[in-house]
Design an enzyme around this catalytic site. Structure first.
Site, PDB file in Angstrom:
ATOM      1  CB  CYS A  27      -0.942   0.015   1.204  1.00  0.00           C
ATOM      2  SG  CYS A  27      -1.989  -1.448   1.322  1.00  0.00           S
ATOM      3  CB  CYS A 347      -1.148   0.847   7.768  1.00  0.00           C
ATOM      4  SG  CYS A 347      -2.793   0.857   6.996  1.00  0.00           S
TER       5      CYS A 347
END
Length: 363
Positions: A27, A347
């Site tokens: 991500c 995150c």
């Protein structure tokens, strides 16, 4: 993937004398691309870097089963017809079952949705709070879109279809409608649903990065400085999605700033429960002392400065592209709101986390 990146660069019209490479960090891949570019410039290896990321979630590769892959590779090395026929005769119907991709952790075999559900439960984040936050994200994104604030969206002609001119995942709903959805991961009592999770979508983003001196020499006016950044890592099972909590105080200390100095916050919204759990963790002295080795909490960002143009819950989350979107949104918000410093945090898989400080270029 490095070869594919080079082909993409050539297809985009870059010179064949321009080197290219790929970085992968789930991500936060384009965050890593940007900071790698900054490092190359600082080391004197590059003058100008184009950093970005792309994700094609509508056409992900679907693999053969491991048994089938192993047989095919062995078959490729077989020298005689007899050897080949012998290998083919060992293929069974279950060999043809495909391996479908899953957003799951290698170390735990757990999907991020399960982790988000457990994280929300651990921090006492209710289903109602999550739905309210998700509705906030969609409502703010719709307002920003209607007001023309999402100005860096580039129209794209989809082959055989219409031209996409704006993000199409923004769907403000109602608490009543969202409340009807069933838990998506932990059933029947989980709190994470399709409505309060970021959705997987196609997307691409890119940034033009260079030193201030180089930019001015080329006639460009920079939008923002990338002042500092950090990467962190923690337990991928129980703290998979707490990267922003760990990274935020570290990047503030590196930059010599406090939470109160930040005018704009742009955090990746993987799940509403993940965002709310991070805000609670950041505002907890107990968590800071027991898990982070810190004397006191860093504090939670005020919501009136937090993701006020929507976020991944409403705009979607193409893994490789989200990082650049966060940074350019922070820069545009700083300009629109007259702020100086922005803090971007996210995150990522494997318990990874990232934060960076963006400073508005003098207008």
């Amino acid at each position: 993937t490095a070869t594919l990146l080079l082909q993409a660069a050539l297809g985009a019209g870059f010179s064949d004398k321009t080197p290219a490479h790929t970085v992968t960090m789930a991500c936060i891949s384009s965050n890593q691309a940007m900071t790698t570019g900054v490092g190359l410039i600082a080391a004197g290896q590059c003058d100008v870097v184009v950093a970005g990321g792309v994700e094609l979630m509508s056409d992900v590769p679907i693999r053969h089963s491991r048994k089938m892959r192993k047989t095919m590779l062995t078959l490729n090395r077989a020298k005689t017809l007899g050897q080949k026929l012998s290998l083919i005769s060992k293929i069974r119907p279950d060999y043809f079952a495909p391996e479908l991709p899953a957003v799951a952790e290698f170390s735990t075999s757990e999907t991020m949705g399960h982790s988000a559900d457990r994280l929300a439960a651990a921090f006492g984040v209710s289903r109602l709070e999550q739905d309210e936050y998700a509705l906030r994200s969609h409502t703010l994104a719709k307002r920003a879109q209607d007001e023309g604030l999402l100005q860096d969206v580039v129209p794209f002609k989809v082959p055989g279809k219409d031209t996409v001119t704006k993000d199409n995942g923004i769907r403000p709903s109602s608490m009543e409608q969202m409340g009807k959805l069933k838990p998506a991961f932990i059933k029947p009592y989980g709190t994470v649903t399709a409505a309060n999770s970021s959705f997987l979508t196609d997307g691409a983003s890119a940034m033009l990065i260079m030193s201030e001196e180089k930019a001015l020499a080329m006639g460009y006016k920079p939008k923002a400085y990338l002042r500092d950044f950090v990467y962190v890592s923690q337990d991928p099972k129980d703290q998979l999605l707490l990267g922003p909590t760990y990274a935020t105080p570290k990047v503030l200390e590196k930059a010599g700033l406090t939470l109160g100095d930040i005018d704009v916050f742009e955090f990746h919204e993987a799940f509403a429960g993940q965002i709310l759990a991070n805000l609670k963790a950041m505002d907890s002295d107990w968590f800071a002392q027991n898990y982070m080795g810190r004397k006191s909490k860093v504090g939670a960002p005020p919501l009136d400065k937090f993701n006020t143009w929507g976020g991944s819950l409403s705009l979607g989350h193409p893994f490789g592209a989200t990082g650049c979107r966060l940074v350019i949104t922070a820069a545009h918000r700083l300009k629109k709101e007259g702020g100086q410093y922005g803090l971007v945090a996210a995150c990522a898989a494997g318990g990874q986390g990232h934060a960076m400080i963006v400073e508005l270029y003098p207008q």
